[in-house]
Design a protein around this motif. Structure first.
Motif, PDB file in Angstrom:
ATOM      1  N   TYR A  94     -44.082 -16.314-127.357  1.00  0.00           N
ATOM      2  CA  TYR A  94     -45.076 -15.730-126.460  1.00  0.00           C
ATOM      3  C   TYR A  94     -44.416 -15.349-125.133  1.00  0.00           C
ATOM      4  O   TYR A  94     -44.631 -14.240-124.627  1.00  0.00           O
ATOM      5  CB  TYR A  94     -46.236 -16.698-126.220  1.00  0.00           C
ATOM      6  CG  TYR A  94     -47.246 -16.160-125.246  1.00  0.00           C
ATOM      7  CD1 TYR A  94     -48.238 -15.280-125.670  1.00  0.00           C
ATOM      8  CD2 TYR A  94     -47.198 -16.498-123.902  1.00  0.00           C
ATOM      9  CE1 TYR A  94     -49.160 -14.756-124.777  1.00  0.00           C
ATOM     10  CE2 TYR A  94     -48.113 -15.982-122.999  1.00  0.00           C
ATOM     11  CZ  TYR A  94     -49.092 -15.121-123.440  1.00  0.00           C
ATOM     12  OH  TYR A  94     -49.993 -14.600-122.549  1.00  0.00           O
TER      13      TYR A  94
ATOM     14  N   LYS B  79     -44.158 -11.698-123.630  1.00  0.00           N
ATOM     15  CA  LYS B  79     -44.789 -11.475-122.321  1.00  0.00           C
ATOM     16  C   LYS B  79     -43.789 -10.865-121.346  1.00  0.00           C
ATOM     17  O   LYS B  79     -44.141  -9.977-120.564  1.00  0.00           O
ATOM     18  CB  LYS B  79     -45.358 -12.777-121.771  1.00  0.00           C
ATOM     19  CG  LYS B  79     -46.136 -12.599-120.476  1.00  0.00           C
ATOM     20  CD  LYS B  79     -46.971 -13.811-120.166  1.00  0.00           C
ATOM     21  CE  LYS B  79     -47.720 -13.758-118.861  1.00  0.00           C
ATOM     22  NZ  LYS B  79     -48.010 -12.500-118.261  1.00  0.00           N
TER      23      LYS B  79
ATOM     24  N   ASP C   3     -44.680  -7.523-119.560  1.00  0.00           N
ATOM     25  CA  ASP C   3     -44.765  -7.488-118.096  1.00  0.00           C
ATOM     26  C   ASP C   3     -43.759  -6.525-117.485  1.00  0.00           C
ATOM     27  O   ASP C   3     -43.989  -5.971-116.412  1.00  0.00           O
ATOM     28  CB  ASP C   3     -44.566  -8.883-117.505  1.00  0.00           C
ATOM     29  CG  ASP C   3     -45.735  -9.814-117.779  1.00  0.00           C
ATOM     30  OD1 ASP C   3     -46.806  -9.333-118.200  1.00  0.00           O
ATOM     31  OD2 ASP C   3     -45.566 -11.034-117.570  1.00  0.00           O
TER      32      ASP C   3
ATOM     33  N   ALA D 223     -52.811  -9.419-127.918  1.00  0.00           N
ATOM     34  CA  ALA D 223     -53.395 -10.386-126.991  1.00  0.00           C
ATOM     35  C   ALA D 223     -52.964 -10.102-125.559  1.00  0.00           C
ATOM     36  O   ALA D 223     -53.763 -10.164-124.618  1.00  0.00           O
ATOM     37  CB  ALA D 223     -52.989 -11.801-127.395  1.00  0.00           C
ATOM     38  N   LEU D 224     -51.694  -9.748-125.357  1.00  0.00           N
ATOM     39  CA  LEU D 224     -51.199  -9.416-124.014  1.00  0.00           C
ATOM     40  C   LEU D 224     -51.909  -8.177-123.474  1.00  0.00           C
ATOM     41  O   LEU D 224     -52.261  -8.128-122.285  1.00  0.00           O
ATOM     42  CB  LEU D 224     -49.693  -9.204-124.047  1.00  0.00           C
ATOM     43  CG  LEU D 224     -48.856 -10.460-124.294  1.00  0.00           C
ATOM     44  CD1 LEU D 224     -47.423 -10.110-124.656  1.00  0.00           C
ATOM     45  CD2 LEU D 224     -48.905 -11.371-123.074  1.00  0.00           C
ATOM     46  N   GLU D 225     -52.115  -7.177-124.317  1.00  0.00           N
ATOM     47  CA  GLU D 225     -52.834  -5.965-123.884  1.00  0.00           C
ATOM     48  C   GLU D 225     -54.257  -6.301-123.476  1.00  0.00           C
ATOM     49  O   GLU D 225     -54.740  -5.826-122.439  1.00  0.00           O
ATOM     50  CB  GLU D 225     -52.837  -4.921-124.990  1.00  0.00           C
ATOM     51  CG  GLU D 225     -51.515  -4.253-125.216  1.00  0.00           C
ATOM     52  CD  GLU D 225     -51.545  -3.253-126.357  1.00  0.00           C
ATOM     53  OE1 GLU D 225     -50.775  -2.288-126.269  1.00  0.00           O
ATOM     54  OE2 GLU D 225     -52.305  -3.425-127.315  1.00  0.00           O
ATOM     55  N   ARG D 226     -54.924  -7.110-124.244  1.00  0.00           N
ATOM     56  CA  ARG D 226     -56.318  -7.459-123.934  1.00  0.00           C
ATOM     57  C   ARG D 226     -56.413  -8.299-122.666  1.00  0.00           C
ATOM     58  O   ARG D 226     -57.365  -8.149-121.887  1.00  0.00           O
ATOM     59  CB  ARG D 226     -56.963  -8.184-125.105  1.00  0.00           C
ATOM     60  CG  ARG D 226     -57.256  -7.246-126.254  1.00  0.00           C
ATOM     61  CD  ARG D 226     -57.855  -7.994-127.414  1.00  0.00           C
ATOM     62  NE  ARG D 226     -58.158  -7.051-128.470  1.00  0.00           N
ATOM     63  CZ  ARG D 226     -59.371  -6.903-128.973  1.00  0.00           C
ATOM     64  NH1 ARG D 226     -60.377  -7.627-128.544  1.00  0.00           N
ATOM     65  NH2 ARG D 226     -59.572  -6.026-129.934  1.00  0.00           N
ATOM     66  N   GLN D 227     -55.459  -9.190-122.466  1.00  0.00           N
ATOM     67  CA  GLN D 227     -55.481 -10.033-121.262  1.00  0.00           C
ATOM     68  C   GLN D 227     -55.231  -9.225-119.995  1.00  0.00           C
ATOM     69  O   GLN D 227     -55.652  -9.607-118.922  1.00  0.00           O
ATOM     70  CB  GLN D 227     -54.409 -11.127-121.367  1.00  0.00           C
ATOM     71  CG  GLN D 227     -54.724 -12.195-122.380  1.00  0.00           C
ATOM     72  CD  GLN D 227     -53.573 -13.163-122.570  1.00  0.00           C
ATOM     73  OE1 GLN D 227     -52.489 -13.008-122.014  1.00  0.00           O
ATOM     74  NE2 GLN D 227     -53.770 -14.159-123.412  1.00  0.00           N
ATOM     75  N   SER D 228     -54.528  -8.099-120.147  1.00  0.00           N
ATOM     76  CA  SER D 228     -54.177  -7.309-118.961  1.00  0.00           C
ATOM     77  C   SER D 228     -55.315  -6.417-118.485  1.00  0.00           C
ATOM     78  O   SER D 228     -55.232  -5.827-117.422  1.00  0.00           O
ATOM     79  CB  SER D 228     -52.944  -6.453-119.250  1.00  0.00           C
ATOM     80  OG  SER D 228     -53.262  -5.412-120.153  1.00  0.00           O
ATOM     81  N   LYS D 229     -56.383  -6.315-119.256  1.00  0.00           N
ATOM     82  CA  LYS D 229     -57.507  -5.431-118.886  1.00  0.00           C
ATOM     83  C   LYS D 229     -58.535  -6.155-118.072  1.00  0.00           C
ATOM     84  O   LYS D 229     -58.691  -7.290-118.035  1.00  0.00           O
ATOM     85  CB  LYS D 229     -58.152  -4.846-120.149  1.00  0.00           C
ATOM     86  CG  LYS D 229     -57.210  -3.914-120.877  1.00  0.00           C
ATOM     87  CD  LYS D 229     -57.839  -3.367-122.123  1.00  0.00           C
ATOM     88  CE  LYS D 229     -56.812  -2.471-122.808  1.00  0.00           C
ATOM     89  NZ  LYS D 229     -57.277  -1.912-124.022  1.00  0.00           N
TER      90      LYS D 229
END
Length: 97
Positions: free
Chosen positions: A41, A45, A49, A91-97
């Motif tokens: 992860y 990330k 990032d 998951a990273l894309e969704r968390q960044s929104k």
């Protein structure tokens, strides 16, 4: 790793987890963080990032489910690895929104 991604120094990424068993002794494990010594992860990330937009592929694969072929290139394990890496990226894309 993020600094190299930001400098556009990473053309593609080959994701693979390894399990350390001692000094200079390791083996390629399944891709999941829990199966090896690397935090997959955190690696994904760092790529995310840093704005990485290149190719990410699972690097190597174990021979599983009675598969035969060229050692290190198990099709099933690479497919599982790709699915796992794609899931982390989503998951990273969704968390960044």
């Amino acid at each position: 790793m993020t600094e190299f991604v930001k400098k556009d120094r990473v053309a593609c990424a080959h994701g693979r987890n390894i399990k350390f068993e001692g000094e200079h002794k390791f083996y390629e494990s399944a891709h999941l963080t829990s199966e090896g010594s690397l935090d997959m992860y955190a690696i994904m990330k760092a790529l995310f990032d840093g704005g990485f937009d290149g190719y990410i592929r699972p690097d190597h694969g174990r021979m599983i489910w009675a598969e035969t072929g060229r050692p290190g290139y198990g099709l099933y394990d690479r497919a599982l690895g790709l699915t796992y890496l794609n899931g982390i990226w989503e998951a990273l894309e969704r968390q960044s929104k």
